[in-house]
Design a protein around this motif. Structure first.
Motif, PDB file in Angstrom:
ATOM      1  N   GLY A   7       0.804  -1.214   0.000  1.00 53.56           N
ATOM      2  CA  GLY A   7       0.000   0.000   0.000  1.00 53.56           C
ATOM      3  C   GLY A   7       0.837   1.263   0.000  1.00 53.56           C
ATOM      4  O   GLY A   7       1.989   1.259   0.441  1.00 53.56           O
ATOM      5  N   PRO A   8       0.287   2.367  -0.476  1.00 57.35           N
ATOM      6  CA  PRO A   8       1.033   3.612  -0.689  1.00 57.35           C
ATOM      7  C   PRO A   8       1.394   4.358   0.591  1.00 57.35           C
ATOM      8  O   PRO A   8       2.283   5.223   0.568  1.00 57.35           O
ATOM      9  CB  PRO A   8       0.075   4.442  -1.553  1.00 57.35           C
ATOM     10  CG  PRO A   8      -1.292   3.933  -1.227  1.00 57.35           C
ATOM     11  CD  PRO A   8      -1.111   2.474  -0.961  1.00 57.35           C
ATOM     12  N   PHE A  13       5.437   6.139   5.708  1.00 55.74           N
ATOM     13  CA  PHE A  13       5.718   5.904   7.119  1.00 55.74           C
ATOM     14  C   PHE A  13       7.196   5.556   7.338  1.00 55.74           C
ATOM     15  O   PHE A  13       7.854   6.085   8.254  1.00 55.74           O
ATOM     16  CB  PHE A  13       4.824   4.777   7.639  1.00 55.74           C
ATOM     17  CG  PHE A  13       5.199   4.275   9.002  1.00 55.74           C
ATOM     18  CD1 PHE A  13       4.841   4.979  10.141  1.00 55.74           C
ATOM     19  CD2 PHE A  13       5.923   3.091   9.139  1.00 55.74           C
ATOM     20  CE1 PHE A  13       5.207   4.516  11.401  1.00 55.74           C
ATOM     21  CE2 PHE A  13       6.291   2.629  10.396  1.00 55.74           C
ATOM     22  CZ  PHE A  13       5.935   3.337  11.537  1.00 55.74           C
ATOM     23  N   LEU A  14       7.721   4.665   6.488  1.00 55.53           N
ATOM     24  CA  LEU A  14       9.118   4.255   6.621  1.00 55.53           C
ATOM     25  C   LEU A  14      10.068   5.420   6.377  1.00 55.53           C
ATOM     26  O   LEU A  14      11.061   5.591   7.101  1.00 55.53           O
ATOM     27  CB  LEU A  14       9.415   3.105   5.654  1.00 55.53           C
ATOM     28  CG  LEU A  14       8.709   1.773   5.942  1.00 55.53           C
ATOM     29  CD1 LEU A  14       9.000   0.763   4.836  1.00 55.53           C
ATOM     30  CD2 LEU A  14       9.125   1.212   7.297  1.00 55.53           C
ATOM     31  N   ASP A  15       9.797   6.231   5.366  1.00 60.73           N
ATOM     32  CA  ASP A  15      10.662   7.384   5.093  1.00 60.73           C
ATOM     33  C   ASP A  15      10.622   8.399   6.225  1.00 60.73           C
ATOM     34  O   ASP A  15      11.653   9.012   6.560  1.00 60.73           O
ATOM     35  CB  ASP A  15      10.255   8.043   3.774  1.00 60.73           C
ATOM     36  CG  ASP A  15      10.721   7.267   2.554  1.00 60.73           C
ATOM     37  OD1 ASP A  15      11.776   6.607   2.644  1.00 60.73           O
ATOM     38  OD2 ASP A  15      10.029   7.310   1.517  1.00 60.73           O
ATOM     39  N   ILE A 332       8.294  -7.597  -4.348  1.00 60.03           N
ATOM     40  CA  ILE A 332       8.469  -8.477  -5.512  1.00 60.03           C
ATOM     41  C   ILE A 332       7.639  -9.741  -5.346  1.00 60.03           C
ATOM     42  O   ILE A 332       6.910 -10.167  -6.254  1.00 60.03           O
ATOM     43  CB  ILE A 332       9.958  -8.822  -5.714  1.00 60.03           C
ATOM     44  CG1 ILE A 332      10.750  -7.581  -6.158  1.00 60.03           C
ATOM     45  CG2 ILE A 332      10.124  -9.952  -6.730  1.00 60.03           C
ATOM     46  CD1 ILE A 332      12.250  -7.766  -6.128  1.00 60.03           C
ATOM     47  N   GLU A 333       7.747 -10.345  -4.187  1.00 60.05           N
ATOM     48  CA  GLU A 333       7.050 -11.609  -3.958  1.00 60.05           C
ATOM     49  C   GLU A 333       5.540 -11.431  -3.867  1.00 60.05           C
ATOM     50  O   GLU A 333       4.784 -12.316  -4.279  1.00 60.05           O
ATOM     51  CB  GLU A 333       7.595 -12.268  -2.684  1.00 60.05           C
ATOM     52  CG  GLU A 333       9.036 -12.730  -2.835  1.00 60.05           C
ATOM     53  CD  GLU A 333       9.597 -13.335  -1.561  1.00 60.05           C
ATOM     54  OE1 GLU A 333       9.017 -13.075  -0.480  1.00 60.05           O
ATOM     55  OE2 GLU A 333      10.591 -14.070  -1.643  1.00 60.05           O
ATOM     56  N   ASN A 334       5.090 -10.307  -3.345  1.00 58.70           N
ATOM     57  CA  ASN A 334       3.656 -10.108  -3.140  1.00 58.70           C
ATOM     58  C   ASN A 334       2.942  -9.484  -4.333  1.00 58.70           C
ATOM     59  O   ASN A 334       1.733  -9.685  -4.498  1.00 58.70           O
ATOM     60  CB  ASN A 334       3.426  -9.245  -1.897  1.00 58.70           C
ATOM     61  CG  ASN A 334       3.569 -10.025  -0.614  1.00 58.70           C
ATOM     62  OD1 ASN A 334       2.607 -10.588  -0.105  1.00 58.70           O
ATOM     63  ND2 ASN A 334       4.778 -10.062  -0.097  1.00 58.70           N
ATOM     64  N   VAL A 403       8.418  -0.689  -8.120  1.00 61.49           N
ATOM     65  CA  VAL A 403       7.566  -1.871  -8.293  1.00 61.49           C
ATOM     66  C   VAL A 403       6.325  -1.520  -9.106  1.00 61.49           C
ATOM     67  O   VAL A 403       5.891  -2.304  -9.965  1.00 61.49           O
ATOM     68  CB  VAL A 403       7.199  -2.468  -6.919  1.00 61.49           C
ATOM     69  CG1 VAL A 403       6.160  -3.575  -7.072  1.00 61.49           C
ATOM     70  CG2 VAL A 403       8.450  -3.014  -6.242  1.00 61.49           C
ATOM     71  N   ASN A 404       5.775  -0.341  -8.899  1.00 64.45           N
ATOM     72  CA  ASN A 404       4.625   0.090  -9.703  1.00 64.45           C
ATOM     73  C   ASN A 404       4.994   0.225 -11.177  1.00 64.45           C
ATOM     74  O   ASN A 404       4.202  -0.130 -12.069  1.00 64.45           O
ATOM     75  CB  ASN A 404       4.083   1.421  -9.183  1.00 64.45           C
ATOM     76  CG  ASN A 404       3.235   1.251  -7.935  1.00 64.45           C
ATOM     77  OD1 ASN A 404       2.721   0.168  -7.668  1.00 64.45           O
ATOM     78  ND2 ASN A 404       3.091   2.318  -7.164  1.00 64.45           N
TER      79      ASN A 404
END
Length: 426
Positions: A7-8, A13-15, A332-334, A403-404
């Motif tokens: 999700g976007p 949040f991580l940044d 990648i996996e999801n 990924v997008n």
């Protein structure tokens, strides 16, 4: 284990909670570009620009007198930089020399340690390392009048991707004189168990050297604990020293009294250097393995980039690298696996370096399509796109956007309009 979410909002949040995020402001980030190629050439930082211009101005102002300014800093520039570099490899500063390029330093170290006899004359290598190491080894063997087909012992990968430490150790027969291996593999990002391999080599009285080109600045290294005989590395990948920035070598202090295989005036003791004697007076530390006059401009950028590493700390850099590459593998996996993508590197933290191997049957054309969309990365045969979210300047948003873009490429099949003919540089 890390816990990730799709999700976007999650990358935002991580940044917002990234303790290294502020370092990004000190790099030149091209707008509209996602840079994922720090494993090949790191981005330019403002600190490197500053130290490069400082050297240029010293030359403009002082001419030849620049060698004497700042207490002889540039005359002894290798020693100055080695002091900053030492914590990144866990060695003493006087065991490190900032000099030459990677391939020259392989020639230098191999020629120092390789003294073949009738019983002990082989150099042990593998078949999936970056080939310049093998080219240099073969060259040194030919200089001894031997044939590489006989004197090079090659440990073969079982699957063409990964290397078994047990296979390497099994190949350490009595006729092996030297071992040269990479700490991290350039294609698969596999980290070899250096402690296990080095210990086995020492038990068999074999000199061992390590190639840290894809390790330095990406993983933590402790040469003091490892006790290898020598090591070499470049500085333009994760260290962000710039294209052609000076490389480095390590000589274990127990070997300081050895005579370098390649001698030159900058390996002479500084206090007798300008006596210009005809007999070489070896400086008995790693500086003694320098050959010619230092390439100051190629070292100056490194001074600035190492300043950032000193501030950030390699343990913090490694921590973020593992987390952000883990996030990429999760996405990648999801989100990409149903479109033929897979993660081609080992997923265990202790066994993977700083880049992710994205595999796909049509990887080459997808790599070109990514470049056309502003994603800078590289392709390696036969099916690998190397992606490097660098800890110092890549955001989690970059990873999510990447990924997008990949999803859009495969859904629209835009990559299929691209020729399969390989370019010279990919």
């Amino acid at each position: 284990m890390y816990e990730y979410q799709d999700g976007p909002e999650f990358p935002k949040f991580l940044d917002n909670n990234d303790q290294l995020g502020h370092f990004r402001q000190r790099f030149y980030i091209k707008q509209g570009t996602i840079y994922m190629c720090g494993n090949s050439l790191g981005l330019a930082c403002k600190d490197a620009e500053e130290t490069l211009y400082d050297v240029l101005n010293k030359w403009k102002d002082e001419g030849i007198k620049m060698w004497n300014v700042d207490q002889g800093k540039y005359f002894l520039y290798s020693e100055f930089l080695a002091d900053i570099m030492a914590p990144l490899v866990g060695a003493d500063p006087d065991e490190i020399s900032i000099t030459g390029c990677t391939t020259i330093n392989i020639h230098q170290t191999i020629s120092t340690f390789y003294k073949p006899t009738a019983e002990k004359y082989k150099i042990l290598v593998d078949d999936i390392n970056f080939p310049t190491d093998r080219y240099a080894v073969d060259g040194q063997i030919r200089l001894k009048g031997l044939n590489p087909r006989d004197a090079v012992k090659v440990v073969k990968s079982r699957d063409g991707k990964f290397m078994s430490e047990d296979d390497i150790i099994e190949a350490m027969t009595e006729d092996v004189a030297i071992i040269l291996l990479p700490a991290v593999y350039y294609r698969s990002a596999q980290i070899l168990d250096m402690t296990k391999i080095t210990k086995a080599a020492k038990e068999r009285n074999i000199f061992i050297g390590w190639d840290f080109c894809h390790a330095i600045g990406a993983i933590e290294i402790d040469l003091k604990a490892l006790d290898a005989d020598f090591a070499i590395w470049c500085t333009y990948k994760y260290l962000n020293g710039g294209p052609g920035s000076s490389a480095a070598l390590y000589i274990n202090r127990k070997h300081f009294k050895l005579l370098p295989g390649l001698t030159g005036w900058y390996g002479n003791k500084p206090h007798t250097q300008f006596q210009l004697n005809q007999e070489f007076d070896h400086q008995q530390n790693a500086s003694g393995w320098q050959i010619g006059t230092p390439t100051i401009f190629s070292m100056a950028t490194l001074e600035g980039s190492l300043r950032i590493f000193k501030e950030a700390g390699i343990s913090n850099i490694r921590k973020k690298s593992l987390h952000i590459t883990g996030y990429l593998m999760y996405l990648i996996e999801n989100r990409l696996s149903e479109y033929g993508f897979s993660v081609g590197n080992v997923k265990e933290d202790a066994k993977r370096g700083g880049h992710v191997c994205l595999e796909h049957d049509d990887a080459y054309r997808i790599s070109i399509a990514l470049k056309q969309r502003g994603v800078v990365q590289d392709f390696r045969e036969p099916n690998v796109i190397r992606l490097t979210p660098a800890a110092l300047y890549t955001t989690y948003q970059d990873v999510y956007d990447l990924v997008n873009i990949l999803l859009d490429i495969v859904k629209t099949e835009s990559h299929k309009k691209i020729s399969e003919k390989r370019n010279f540089v990919v």
